[in-house]
Design an enzyme around this catalytic site. Sequence first.
Site, PDB file in Angstrom:
ATOM      1  N   LEU A   1      51.788  29.021  21.398  1.00 45.98           N
ATOM      2  CA  LEU A   1      50.325  29.393  21.481  1.00 45.98           C
ATOM      3  C   LEU A   1      50.287  29.982  22.841  1.00 45.98           C
ATOM      4  O   LEU A   1      51.266  29.897  23.551  1.00 45.98           O
ATOM      5  CB  LEU A   1      49.698  27.888  21.748  1.00 45.98           C
ATOM      6  CG  LEU A   1      49.328  26.960  20.365  1.00 45.98           C
ATOM      7  CD1 LEU A   1      48.812  25.766  20.853  1.00 45.98           C
ATOM      8  CD2 LEU A   1      48.671  27.801  19.363  1.00 45.98           C
ATOM      9  N   ASP A   2      49.230  30.867  22.775  1.00 45.72           N
ATOM     10  CA  ASP A   2      49.074  31.742  23.903  1.00 45.72           C
ATOM     11  C   ASP A   2      48.752  31.052  25.039  1.00 45.72           C
ATOM     12  O   ASP A   2      48.284  29.847  24.889  1.00 45.72           O
ATOM     13  CB  ASP A   2      47.946  32.611  23.895  1.00 45.72           C
ATOM     14  CG  ASP A   2      48.307  33.814  23.048  1.00 45.72           C
ATOM     15  OD1 ASP A   2      49.535  34.319  22.735  1.00 45.72           O
ATOM     16  OD2 ASP A   2      47.456  34.604  22.486  1.00 45.72           O
ATOM     17  N   PHE A   3      49.247  31.325  26.365  1.00 46.77           N
ATOM     18  CA  PHE A   3      48.782  30.849  27.678  1.00 46.77           C
ATOM     19  C   PHE A   3      47.375  30.348  27.636  1.00 46.77           C
ATOM     20  O   PHE A   3      47.253  29.262  27.980  1.00 46.77           O
ATOM     21  CB  PHE A   3      49.032  31.740  28.776  1.00 46.77           C
ATOM     22  CG  PHE A   3      48.456  31.410  30.043  1.00 46.77           C
ATOM     23  CD1 PHE A   3      49.094  30.293  30.935  1.00 46.77           C
ATOM     24  CD2 PHE A   3      47.203  31.755  30.552  1.00 46.77           C
ATOM     25  CE1 PHE A   3      48.439  30.197  32.065  1.00 46.77           C
ATOM     26  CE2 PHE A   3      46.802  31.559  31.950  1.00 46.77           C
ATOM     27  CZ  PHE A   3      47.527  30.642  32.503  1.00 46.77           C
TER      28      PHE A   3
END
Length: 304
Positions: A66-68
Amino acid sequence: MEPGTIDNLCILYQSSDFIVVNKHWDIRIDSKMWYETLTLQSQLKYRFPELADPDTYYGFRFCHQLDFSTSGALCVALNKAAAGSAYKCFKDRLVTKAYLALVRGHVSQSRTTIRYAIGKNTTEGMTHMMCIDGTEGCENPKPCQSELIVLEHGSYSGDPVTKVLLQPLTGRTHQLRVHCSAIGHPIVGDFTYSHKKDSSPYRMMLHAYYLRIPTGKELIEVCAPDPFVTAMDSNWVPHHVTHRLDEIIQELKDKVMQKEEEEEESREAVLGGGGDEALSEAKSLETEEQRARCEQWLAEWALE
């Protein structure tokens, strides 16, 4: 959902082979930077020191990413065999993912399929971004598709926004963020894809809500609690309900079950017509191009 700390990791699902966590926003999964001490990896090591695998670089096998800035459901395999079974589900496109988001403006169509091809932005100063086919500096764009369903129209800090369910049917880097921006409804708090304008909210409003991984040994199916409710964030005020979240998720589950039943019937029909030999022959019809596409999809799926 409070901001992440070393000791407040939320567990959504746990077995002898897998853990599914509710990842906090603005936390990296792992990091080689000495100054980034708070990561999902460090939270897992703090919570489950006995489960860390010394044979892996980060101690845990993350099945996807998952993105930051993105919160929500993320699956971790606890051994090599479990990681392999999850990998096969991604490879065979058996994984179902759905995200919640608040997007700027009021989306007029209640259901939309977004089909912009996405490539790497090679423009100076923007190489950390992706872009849609046809824009300047867009390199190697590849077809991709996202489904958008309107849940509620409302406002955030007085500005018109729409709560939507997003389903990535392919997996390109930043796919959902790029697609929402491309249709004129960037995700609230997405500084990168709002032309560096949207910086006031405390987070980017994208959340991995539903995750289904049908591994051979067990079915992993979880919903990470919806953070976009007024009780959690008083800046969000819904005005009108278009679709109920629970009904849309049930609709999604029904589609998945129907597809699995049809595939099982097809498999039985192939076996009935010539046993394992016929099944093997059917599988061999997969072209090199299809295999290459699948491998590319698998490599990029995690980063939407």
